[in-house]
Design an enzyme around this catalytic site. Structure first.
Site, PDB file in Angstrom:
ATOM      1  N   LYS A  53       0.971  -1.238   0.082  1.00 27.39           N
ATOM      2  CA  LYS A  53      -0.002   0.097  -0.117  1.00 27.39           C
ATOM      3  C   LYS A  53       0.965   1.241   0.001  1.00 27.39           C
ATOM      4  CE  LYS A  53      -3.814  -2.457   2.209  1.00 27.39           C
ATOM      5  NZ  LYS A  53      -4.496  -2.764   3.426  1.00 27.39           N
ATOM      6  N   GLN A  97      -4.290  -1.408   9.825  1.00 27.35           N
ATOM      7  CA  GLN A  97      -4.214  -2.699   9.107  1.00 27.35           C
ATOM      8  C   GLN A  97      -4.779  -3.778  10.132  1.00 27.35           C
ATOM      9  OE1 GLN A  97      -3.132  -3.459   5.954  1.00 27.35           O
ATOM     10  NE2 GLN A  97      -3.967  -5.364   6.504  1.00 27.35           N
ATOM     11  N   ASP A 120     -10.665   3.656   4.109  1.00 20.86           N
ATOM     12  CA  ASP A 120     -10.956   1.965   4.008  1.00 20.86           C
ATOM     13  C   ASP A 120     -12.462   1.852   3.974  1.00 20.86           C
ATOM     14  OD1 ASP A 120      -8.974  -0.119   3.854  1.00 20.86           O
ATOM     15  OD2 ASP A 120      -8.792  -0.112   5.965  1.00 20.86           O
TER      16      ASP A 120
END
Ligand code: NAP
Length: 281
Positions: A53, A97, A120
């Site tokens: 990412k 994460q 997200d």
């Protein structure tokens, strides 16, 4: 019939070129889109995901910060970091994460992220916005699947979409996105009694289960579009999806491969969401 492959790498390249172009335009105005990625612990898979990412951000001209914390980080300390990033003007998107260590309440952490930086799309405000058709960030994986359907010019209106899996990050948001495009949607899960009876009716199938060969050629209507979200390992240890790719390719009209399908699209949509978070300022 041999299905046409929907190439997630090629589509990602096109979309990332657009991200780079729009990032350059923002930089002229003195704004560099910035993503903060927080990793707690040393889960090997998570380490690979965050590295990918951060690299994707850098390759597209975005600013990115990777914060690595030990497994022992307390929930309170993590919430404090998120508060600081919420206030940081150089950061437009915050990603924590998952999974987090078991002593940290992941939902509490996600709810601490400002909805304006929830790239997200996991915050309850983002979920509510998607459900009600209001502007907000869409979760990257189903958003990427929608872009793949768009890339083949597929008109979902009146089509029957069958989703395998009902998680909050893939199955459920996928259903809402398909519904928004006027598809008729069926969601299947572990208690669905006759999966094949469902999938045989489908014009579009999205497999998001996490089990190899959950979808085989006898379960697919000729010409259907098959999107494979699954990420599994085969007997040789190679990455594979939920779909029996070889078999289903003989029946489907379109199919996404694993690797090189939904995976790169998920990262691409994270870049798009981060860019849009910066553009909204
Ligand atoms: P998850 O939270 O474990 O959810 C799996 C879903 O599959 C559950 O809803 C479960 O039903 C359902 N299920 C289990 N067995 C089933 C069966 N035989 N038939 C139909 N449904 C069944 O997983 P997830 O996070 O959604 O991820 C799904 C897969 O996608 C995983 O392989 C994951 O690694 C992959 N993934 C890939 C990406 C990417 O970027 N490519 C991103 C996210 C996830 P219940 O709800 O009844 O338990």
């Amino acid at each position: 019939m041999t299905a046409q492959k929907i190439d997630g790498n090629a589509l990602s390249q096109q979309l990332r070129a657009d991200v780079t172009r729009r990032t350059m335009a923002l930089k002229v105005k003195g704004i560099t889109p910035g993503l903060a990625v927080i990793l707690v612990g040393d889960n090997p898979a998570s380490q690979v995901y965050v590295r990918n990412k951060v690299k994707a951000c850098q390759d597209s001209g975005l600013h990115s910060v990777l914060e690595k914390h030990p497994d022992s980080l307390s929930e309170a300390a993590l919430l404090e970091r998120i508060e600081a990033l919420n206030a940081d003007k150089t950061i437009h998107g915050i990603l924590v994460q998952l999974p987090l260590p078991s002593h940290i309440d992941a939902q509490k952490v996600i709810e601490a992220i400002s909805p304006a930086k929830d790239v997200d799309g996991f915050h309850i405000a983002s979920a509510g916005a998607l459900m009600t058709g209001m502007p907000g960030f869409w979760p990257c994986t189903p958003y990427g699947c929608m872009k793949m359907l768009e890339s083949i010019g597929y008109d979902l209106k009146g089509k029957h979409a069958v989703i395998l899996g009902r998680s909050n990050i893939v199955g459920k948001p996928m259903a809402l996105m398909l519904l928004q495009k006027n598809a008729t949607v069926t969601i299947c899960h572990s208690a669905t009694t006759d999966l094949k009876a469902m999938t045989l009716q489908a014009d579009v199938i999205v497999a998001a289960v996490g089990k190899r060969n959950v979808l085989t050629s006898d379960m697919v209507k000729p010409g259907a579009v098959v999107i494979d979200v699954g990420m599994n390992r085969n007997d040789e240890g190679k990455l594979c999806g939920d779909v029996d790719f070889e078999g289903v390719s003989q029946v489907a009209g379109y199919i996404t491969p694993v690797p090189g399908g939904v995976g790169p699209m998920t990262i691409t949509m994270l870049l798009v969401n981060t860019l849009e978070a910066a553009e909204r300022i």
